[in-house]
Scaffold this motif. Structure first.
Motif, mmCIF file in Angstrom:
data_model
loop_
_atom_site.group_PDB
_atom_site.id
_atom_site.type_symbol
_atom_site.label_atom_id
_atom_site.label_comp_id
_atom_site.label_asym_id
_atom_site.label_seq_id
_atom_site.Cartn_x
_atom_site.Cartn_y
_atom_site.Cartn_z
ATOM 1 N N ALA A 1 9.280 9.949 -4.906
ATOM 2 C CA ALA A 1 8.759 8.889 -4.044
ATOM 3 C C ALA A 1 9.840 8.395 -3.082
ATOM 4 O O ALA A 1 9.614 8.257 -1.869
ATOM 5 N N PHE A 2 11.042 8.117 -3.611
ATOM 6 C CA PHE A 2 12.133 7.644 -2.756
ATOM 7 C C PHE A 2 12.644 8.756 -1.837
ATOM 8 O O PHE A 2 13.001 8.515 -0.683
ATOM 9 N N LEU B 1 4.333 6.198 -5.000
ATOM 10 C CA LEU B 1 4.451 6.380 -6.447
ATOM 11 C C LEU B 1 3.374 7.317 -6.983
ATOM 12 O O LEU B 1 3.652 8.233 -7.772
ATOM 13 N N PHE B 2 2.136 7.087 -6.567
ATOM 14 C CA PHE B 2 1.058 7.961 -7.027
ATOM 15 C C PHE B 2 1.202 9.363 -6.424
ATOM 16 O O PHE B 2 0.838 10.353 -7.070
ATOM 17 N N ILE C 1 10.860 -0.525 -10.373
ATOM 18 C CA ILE C 1 10.799 0.374 -9.224
ATOM 19 C C ILE C 1 9.932 -0.215 -8.119
ATOM 20 O O ILE C 1 10.260 -0.135 -6.925
ATOM 21 N N TYR C 2 8.824 -0.828 -8.508
ATOM 22 C CA TYR C 2 7.922 -1.411 -7.510
ATOM 23 C C TYR C 2 8.656 -2.451 -6.667
ATOM 24 O O TYR C 2 8.546 -2.468 -5.435
ATOM 25 N N TYR C 3 9.426 -3.325 -7.310
ATOM 26 C CA TYR C 3 10.152 -4.357 -6.571
ATOM 27 C C TYR C 3 11.335 -3.773 -5.812
ATOM 28 O O TYR C 3 11.745 -4.325 -4.777
ATOM 29 N N PHE C 4 11.878 -2.667 -6.285
ATOM 30 C CA PHE C 4 13.015 -2.052 -5.611
ATOM 31 C C PHE C 4 12.615 -1.530 -4.230
ATOM 32 O O PHE C 4 13.455 -1.427 -3.337
ATOM 33 N N GLY D 1 0.810 -1.214 0.000
ATOM 34 C CA GLY D 1 0.000 0.000 0.000
ATOM 35 C C GLY D 1 0.841 1.259 0.000
ATOM 36 O O GLY D 1 0.535 2.228 -0.711
ATOM 37 N N LEU D 2 1.921 1.242 0.793
ATOM 38 C CA LEU D 2 2.778 2.429 0.868
ATOM 39 C C LEU D 2 3.545 2.633 -0.436
ATOM 40 O O LEU D 2 3.789 3.772 -0.848
#
Length: 276
Positions: free
Chosen positions: A105-106, A55-56, A231-234, A49-50
């Motif tokens: 995001a990061f 990202l959004f 990016i999602y998996y990172f 969820g986070l």
């Protein structure tokens, strides 16, 4: 009625891009949820969820910046002087939108844990980003040079101005303008040119699907979608190290991106203005 159709097409095009990004992220989520057991993630791993929220959120901030800089009309950033959506502007705007959103995001996650900066870009990602900017600049230079040469020779401006921008049509078809007058005779094909006779007996060239333009759009969307999955998996790695390096772009994507943009620029260089 025509105005409603144009508005519907514009909304459909914008929605398609949003859906594409959502599907890419959803695919990553589904793949993770159905994968076999893996070692426990580090303590700094971000929940599903986070991840989506970050990202959004990064995308929303970037979109807000685009909107403010364009006078609340962000799509105008993609429209060229000929009143058409530009392929080179589209690809550079979309890629930088994704890259800036990811960085924010990061940055937000690390800042929440007391870390500022320390986010590095790997080599292939740097090359692909530079390639995107180069394609935009080179395409602009080629078109401007050809238009100026034609005007210097006493010829009319070969870059036909469209009556109104059309998102999907401008990004995938040739630059021929749709006839303002009604077509009174069936469409005919002469060589690679599609013609139609309009009122008054004149023949006008019609837009046709352009392989170079379409290919660059597909390659750009593929690169963006693939990188968003990376990016999602990172987010599942240790993000609280003093310095982290964003996921790299694999050589296959880099090569396809380079070939697609190279073909686009070659078409621009050897083709006629208004036809390529």
């Amino acid at each position: 009625m025509e105005m409603l159709v144009k508005q519907f097409r514009s909304i459909l095009a914008q929605t398609s891009l949003v859906v594409l990004s959502t599907v890419a992220l959803s695919t990553c989520v589904l793949a993770q949820s159905t994968a076999a057991a893996v070692p426990a993630p580090p303590a700094s791993a971000v929940s599903t969820g986070l991840r989506l929220l970050l990202l959004f959120g990064g995308g929303a901030v970037t979109f807000a910046l685009y909107s403010l800089l364009s006078g609340l009309h962000p799509l105008l950033l993609l429209v060229g002087l000929d009143n058409r959506y530009s392929n080179s502007k589209f690809q550079v705007a979309l890629w930088f939108f994704m890259l800036i959103s990811v960085y924010l995001a990061f940055f937000a996650f690390r800042m929440h844990h007391g870390l500022i900066g320390g986010i590095e870009i790997p080599q292939n990602l740097f090359i692909l980003t530079g390639m995107s900017a180069f394609t935009y600049g080179a395409a602009k230079g080629i078109t401007t040079s050809k238009v100026n040469d034609a005007i210097a020779q006493g010829k009319p401006d070969p870059k036909i101005t469209a009556a109104a921008p059309s998102f999907l049509n401008d990004l995938t078809h040739s630059d021929a303008a749709v006839p303002a007058l009604p077509v009174v005779a069936p469409v005919a094909v002469e060589g690679n040119v599609v013609l139609a006779t309009v009122a008054g007996g004149r023949r006008r060239r019609l837009p046709t699907l352009d392989l170079g333009d379409t290919q660059m759009v597909v390659v750009t969307l593929l690169a963006v979608g693939t990188y968003l999955c990376s990016i999602y998996y990172f987010f599942g790695t240790d993000l609280l190290k003093p310095t982290i390096t964003l996921p790299n772009v694999d050589n296959t994507i880099l090569s396809i991106f380079g070939l697609g943009h190279g073909a686009y620029l070659t078409k621009k260089a050897v083709g006629n203005v208004g036809e390529s």
